[in-house]
Design a protein around this motif. Sequence first.
Motif, short mmCIF file in Angstrom:
data_model
loop_
_atom_site.label_atom_id
_atom_site.label_comp_id
_atom_site.label_asym_id
_atom_site.label_seq_id
_atom_site.Cartn_x
_atom_site.Cartn_y
_atom_site.Cartn_z
N HIS A 1 9.64 -1.03 0.62
CA HIS A 1 10.85 -0.32 0.00
C HIS A 1 11.58 0.05 0.70
CE1 HIS A 1 14.51 0.79 -1.37
NE2 HIS A 1 14.68 2.34 -1.00
N SER B 1 12.26 -3.02 -3.89
CA SER B 1 11.80 -2.59 -5.68
C SER B 1 11.21 -3.30 -5.83
CB SER B 1 13.05 -1.59 -6.06
OG SER B 1 13.53 -2.27 -6.66
N LEU C 1 13.31 5.61 -4.59
CA LEU C 1 13.66 3.86 -5.04
C LEU C 1 15.21 4.03 -5.72
CD1 LEU C 1 10.57 2.86 -5.46
CD2 LEU C 1 11.46 2.63 -4.14
#
Lengths: 132, 117, 752
Positions: free
Chosen positions: B100, B106, C647
């Motif tokens: 990432h 992602s 993320l």
Amino acid sequence: MESIILRQGSKFLLPLMLLVSVFLLGRGHYDPGGGFAGGLVAATGLLLYGLAFGMDEARRALRISPASLIALGLLVAVTSALVPVANGKAILTGVWYSVGDIEFGTPFLFDIGVYLVVIGVVLTLVLNLAEE
Amino acid sequence: MGAIYAVVVGALFAVAIYLLMQRELIRLLLGLAVLGNAANLLIFVSSGAYRAAPPLIAEGQKTMNPVGVADPMPQALILTAIVIGFGVLAFAMALVNRTHLGADASDTGELPPEEEH
Amino acid sequence: MNYGLIGPLALSLLLVFGAAPLVRYSGVARSRVWPLVATVPIASWILIQFAGQINPAINRSTNFFSEEYVWVSELGISVSLATPGVPGIFVSLVLGIGALIVLYAGAYFKPGKSLEDHLSWLLVFMGAMLGIFLAGDKITLFVFWELTSISSAVLIALKKDNPEAIRSSRQALIVTGSGGLALLAGLILVGEHHMHPGDMPVQAIIGAYLILLAAATKSAQVPFHFWLPGAMVAPTPVSAYLHSATMVKAGVYLMFLQIPFLYPVPGLLQTTTYLGLATALWGAYWSLRHTDLKAILAASTIGSLGVMFALAGLGKLEALQVLVVFFVAHALYKGALFMLAGAVDVSWGTRNVNELSGMKSQPLWWVAAGLASISAIGLPVSIGFTAKDLIYHKLENQPELLLPLLVALAMMGAMAVVVTLSPLRALASGEKERGRISPGLIWPALVLAVLGLGAPFFPGVIQRVPSPEVEIAPWYGFGSAFILSLVTWGLAAAFFWFAPRLRSIPMPRVSGATLFQTCLTRISRTCTTIISQLQSGELRRYALVTWVGVLALAGVSLWMYPPGKANPHDFNFSGRSIEIIVLGLMMAAAVGVIGTRGRLPTIVISGFIGLGVAFIFLANGAPDLAMTQIVVETLTVLLFVFVFYRLPRPLSRNKGAWRRPDMYVAIGVGTLMGAATYWSQPGGASMSNVSRAYGELAYAEAHGRNIVNVILVDFRALDTLGEITVLAIAAIGVAALIKLRPRKDEAGKERI
């Protein structure tokens, strides 16, 4: 996580969980428990403390770096594996000594090694992933 | 009871495999976690999950009475598998983390192609 | 016969192979003592003669000397070497011409790096070729066969900066290498079968044809001939040695060895003969059309190999003996002609017959060429004449074979005339006198040419056991064979006359080499397509392919070994209600993990699955597992929280999942694993003998009551030791991954 309850709770929980972990380790040969379970509980206690006070604080509470714990654990495990060799037996054979009623053997020493490695590994993994 | 176990293990595997084939790296990690649980359960159940007693030697006895006691060997296997599975999952997480940050993706579809050899 | 540690034959091979690295690294080929290398084949030859001398005393039953060295004793494979009667002359040719080639190469390259490379690899090749002739069994033969292919490919590719050389080398390696594979398959398929007509297994017949295929690729028979002209980019010492005198003959030698066993195989002999005839005519025709000296010689070599194949295909012992004579004749004159062509090439920088002239001032060259040509054309007295006459003798009654062979021999005779006479033309006006050709490049050829003239006088050298049917003599009188010889010479003269006209026919655009190249390109393109499909670099695709493969394999094994009946316990649910509720919750959680979009809910739901598993452990007699599982599940959830919030995007909804293959593959694998679970459960609480034994020994020997723990730290402690090591490695790996960029904390200290 600035929770007073967590902070206060984990202050008491850390010594308690470390105690439980040692207890699990010690009785593992006779009852459910052992190095894996004990090591995991100890590491969880330290992480809980880290969640409350920050991971750096947890590192400080540990005093010794997780990587050294791994190395120490492996050293203990390998030592226990080599003790029977010194006694002229095959590697990893269980060697037992008894003082009165208390028995102590190399398998227990091996379990201590497992305990230390598990603590070190779990802390290394979680601390690294948490601090990133 | 074995029939229900079979259904649950099958469902866990299906979910795990499905997640592993998704584009999102997060789902991939979840799939890995579920897969480990599914596999451990499969091993455990196939040794016979019958409300048996733990494999301990009772105080005062010298040997284990094998009747009505759970099989210790698969348990030993699973115990190490649980811990190893945790290590693998953490490693995969670190990889995803790196991916990432390094590739800014992602999603497996966004990863840059491999270098031609 | 076992000759103790090492016998003279093995020693002769080791001598040659061992000399190769010595030449490569000692610097001998850079200094003035390089001719010393020529002593290697000679010493090797002497050793083999010594083995030949001691033969009857040691092994009377087989009448030849042999050595055997165990290689893979489990498979009964050994390396055996032998000196059978006939190949004695082959061994002498390989080593004798080898020694001359070493001297020729020294004059060709001049001492230096190039000579060093070529000499060392020529020695490797020489050893391999010698091995083929000394091989006493099939496996040994195969190994040396492949070694000749490899070393010859290396020799062609030594001009590293010439793309043409690399391409030709690859082409030669692929063609002869595939032939080698066919040889191995063929030898194994034929195995120990005795080929009785009417009692021949199909695989043995296939094996026989594979052996023929191997021989045809190695000996450049049509349609595999194209690699040989390509191999001519190699320097002349290589071409002269490998591609005319020795390696290409390996296929002929293979047929020579195998025909006595394989002749009853239906159609094999005819195929061999007609393959040979076609190759003979094809090669001879092209030898007249080319203008490049080396191309001419390569084409005529193909033609000669065809003649040998045709002879082998006759399937008679006499024909094989004639083959040996022709083999010797060809090696001597073609080797000489190649060396002379190379001499012109390296001295004058051209080898086009239309451009060469003024050779009159080089008497040594044209004498050598003339002498070699006598044998090539088959004029008396020469071994070429003997071979041609013997062929005509044997084929007198088979005009359908005699005629094409006669035409091919006539064309190749005309070829020899072209090669010899063209450079003798007078210099055109204004052309400068050319430089002198170094005698070192000529006299090895002269030796071969003279040997070719003298050979018929020493039949004992070629035939160890004199044969009344195939008598080697310098002259056979004025019989019908001589009339046929006259016809041949007449035809040769005519072909020589017409050669310039043949050359003016435009070259065809499609050749074997271009077809081969097209095939290669196609294959590599197809591979690229397949790879881009299978190895897309996309994780999903890999997973999909893997799981589909798992499904297919497991499906096949389920179909082949259907499971037995289910046991009655499987549907007994009494008293397990809490467990059933937990299992239901786990199912719901599993579906929820797929369906939920939020990050935290997904993590929490996934945690339920692990806790459910822990509960099942606890309820079924596994408290150790339950404890471990609970803690690990807690830590897993913790990790997920840390990672997920780093993320950026929230989970997206899976749109159209039912239309995608992964859904169905997942359901398929789930069904499979469910079925496996269902059928793998024991009928009741049962325990394996190992587990029982652990139960009995845990306290008595390991002083423990918790058997799971005793297994971990005592009975199977080695596994655990491995496991904690793996864990340690995983931890180091994670630390290294995270710390790829060293980070510093507030105190400016680097941490792990």
